[in-house]
Scaffold this motif. Sequence first.
Motif, PDB file in Angstrom:
ATOM      1  N   ASP A  22      21.886  41.227  43.558  1.00 18.69           N
ATOM      2  CA  ASP A  22      22.632  42.117  42.664  1.00 18.69           C
ATOM      3  C   ASP A  22      23.705  42.887  43.428  1.00 18.69           C
ATOM      4  O   ASP A  22      24.844  42.995  42.980  1.00 18.69           O
ATOM      5  N   ALA A  48      47.472  42.659  45.154  1.00 19.97           N
ATOM      6  CA  ALA A  48      48.455  41.640  44.751  1.00 19.97           C
ATOM      7  C   ALA A  48      49.411  42.206  43.700  1.00 19.97           C
ATOM      8  O   ALA A  48      50.623  41.939  43.735  1.00 19.97           O
ATOM      9  N   TYR A  49      48.861  42.980  42.793  1.00 12.36           N
ATOM     10  CA  TYR A  49      49.683  43.597  41.745  1.00 12.36           C
ATOM     11  C   TYR A  49      50.710  44.549  42.356  1.00 12.36           C
ATOM     12  O   TYR A  49      51.896  44.525  42.006  1.00 12.36           O
ATOM     13  N   LYS A  50      50.252  45.399  43.277  1.00 15.37           N
ATOM     14  CA  LYS A  50      51.150  46.369  43.888  1.00 15.37           C
ATOM     15  C   LYS A  50      52.257  45.661  44.676  1.00 15.37           C
ATOM     16  O   LYS A  50      53.419  46.078  44.657  1.00 15.37           O
ATOM     17  N   ILE A  92      32.477  41.677  42.804  1.00 14.13           N
ATOM     18  CA  ILE A  92      33.305  42.155  41.691  1.00 14.13           C
ATOM     19  C   ILE A  92      34.273  43.224  42.185  1.00 14.13           C
ATOM     20  O   ILE A  92      35.465  43.231  41.847  1.00 14.13           O
ATOM     21  N   LEU A  93      33.764  44.126  43.017  1.00 14.16           N
ATOM     22  CA  LEU A  93      34.607  45.198  43.550  1.00 14.16           C
ATOM     23  C   LEU A  93      35.705  44.623  44.447  1.00 14.16           C
ATOM     24  O   LEU A  93      36.877  45.016  44.342  1.00 14.16           O
ATOM     25  N   SER A 106      53.429  42.652  44.088  1.00 16.67           N
ATOM     26  CA  SER A 106      54.339  42.033  43.123  1.00 16.67           C
ATOM     27  C   SER A 106      55.254  43.080  42.489  1.00 16.67           C
ATOM     28  O   SER A 106      56.455  42.869  42.335  1.00 16.67           O
ATOM     29  N   LEU A 107      54.669  44.211  42.150  1.00 12.04           N
ATOM     30  CA  LEU A 107      55.462  45.276  41.524  1.00 12.04           C
ATOM     31  C   LEU A 107      56.500  45.822  42.494  1.00 12.04           C
ATOM     32  O   LEU A 107      57.642  46.107  42.106  1.00 12.04           O
ATOM     33  N   HIS A 130      43.015  41.977  43.643  1.00 16.17           N
ATOM     34  CA  HIS A 130      44.034  41.820  42.594  1.00 16.17           C
ATOM     35  C   HIS A 130      44.906  43.071  42.489  1.00 16.17           C
ATOM     36  O   HIS A 130      46.079  42.974  42.118  1.00 16.17           O
ATOM     37  N   TYR A 131      44.328  44.198  42.784  1.00 12.28           N
ATOM     38  CA  TYR A 131      45.137  45.431  42.765  1.00 12.28           C
ATOM     39  C   TYR A 131      46.201  45.367  43.858  1.00 12.28           C
ATOM     40  O   TYR A 131      47.364  45.726  43.635  1.00 12.28           O
ATOM     41  N   ARG A 152      26.566  40.634  44.297  1.00 15.11           N
ATOM     42  CA  ARG A 152      27.412  40.340  43.133  1.00 15.11           C
ATOM     43  C   ARG A 152      28.328  41.528  42.818  1.00 15.11           C
ATOM     44  O   ARG A 152      29.504  41.367  42.545  1.00 15.11           O
ATOM     45  N   ARG A 153      27.759  42.706  42.872  1.00 20.59           N
ATOM     46  CA  ARG A 153      28.560  43.904  42.571  1.00 20.59           C
ATOM     47  C   ARG A 153      29.684  44.060  43.595  1.00 20.59           C
ATOM     48  O   ARG A 153      30.800  44.432  43.256  1.00 20.59           O
ATOM     49  N   GLN A 160      36.978  41.691  44.371  1.00 27.31           N
ATOM     50  CA  GLN A 160      37.946  40.944  43.562  1.00 27.31           C
ATOM     51  C   GLN A 160      38.946  41.902  42.904  1.00 27.31           C
ATOM     52  O   GLN A 160      40.150  41.635  42.891  1.00 27.31           O
ATOM     53  N   ALA A 161      38.426  42.997  42.373  1.00 25.16           N
ATOM     54  CA  ALA A 161      39.309  43.984  41.745  1.00 25.16           C
ATOM     55  C   ALA A 161      40.286  44.557  42.772  1.00 25.16           C
ATOM     56  O   ALA A 161      41.483  44.688  42.498  1.00 25.16           O
ATOM     57  N   ASP A 162      39.777  44.854  43.944  1.00 19.86           N
ATOM     58  CA  ASP A 162      40.613  45.412  45.003  1.00 19.86           C
ATOM     59  C   ASP A 162      41.700  44.417  45.418  1.00 19.86           C
ATOM     60  O   ASP A 162      42.868  44.774  45.590  1.00 19.86           O
TER      61      ASP A 162
END
Lengths: 281, 67
Positions: free
Chosen positions: B22, B39-41, B29-30, B43-44, B36-37, B25-26, B32-34
């Motif tokens: 568990d 990557a987003y920044k 997830i964390l 790109s922006l 993508h964040y 897995r958590r 993955q979010a980090d």
Amino acid sequence: MTLHQLLAGGGLLAISLLVAALPYPGRPDSFWASFLLVLGRLAPLRFSDSPGTLHLPGTAQPPPDPWQRLQSQLALAAPLAPPELREHLLRMGVAVAQRLPGLVPGAALNAMEQLRLAAEKCPLPGELLAALRDIDATLREAQALPPRSVPWPAALALLLVLALGPLACVRPLDQARQQFTAALQVTTAAQTRLKTWDAQHQLDLVSAAEKREVAVKALAAYRDQRRRVEQLARDTEAVMDEAADQLLLSDQPAALDAAQRAQLAASRFRAAVQALMGGGG
Amino acid sequence: MGAAMAAIGGLAQLAAEYERADEQRRQEILDQADQHYRAYKESLGGLPAALQQNDRAADAAAAALGA
């Protein structure tokens, strides 16, 4: 012997008495039957002719077959799994049932392998995956047992499945983080599309204009429209930054709202980019 | 009693394995979010420069047109 051990032992003895007092379930595939069978597996007081059950005068219970029990438990666990995997779980239950005449449960192991392959293609909650791994291990251990012996570690593993089944869903905070990740993906993809499309679209405007003045006007008009999208990108960034603070750096319950705001902002930005591209400037 | 202790031990072991799975897995997830964040920044951050470059290319093409 410590107090904790005494309490644990007393609790297990109490379970034995409880199992003895409870009526034998009418239907072997009912929830009640599954619950009772697993409870019986935890009962330390047993008769050798019917392991797992306690026979007292007036409570003559037929000895449930352990493999039948395993099948029932698998059938019970099946609804907990995503629809794509239920068929595999049920198939494994049937394979376990075929173990009754003393066959090697190779079919059950094959079904477990199919289940594992299927799980790779669809998101299976980690809790359920862990429990399934335990069942897998138990089935492998069961191969070494003589026919009709009691694989009672299987019951423990299945009990774990039953206990974790209701929890085998993504926690709200994890769900919020996944929602946030999806929102980020949407926004990043929209930005990438905008960059690429904008370059070609401006050149198309110039080509269509044929004259310099017309081209300059068309470009200015288009950039006015685009400016709104650029502003929205900055607004979206503020929402995403706030969500990142809440979701990546803390475990606060307020993070759930932040994820929803991020998703809303992402949808709005994507819609704005699509509108700009659809309008053509 | 020995069987009971073994049962408790087995259950505790399964629970510990569950906890580990568990937590892993958590963390995934964390992470993955980090990821993508970031990557987003990135790109922006590149968006204004990319659009300005597009503008310059279009302006140059427009300047090449006849009056």
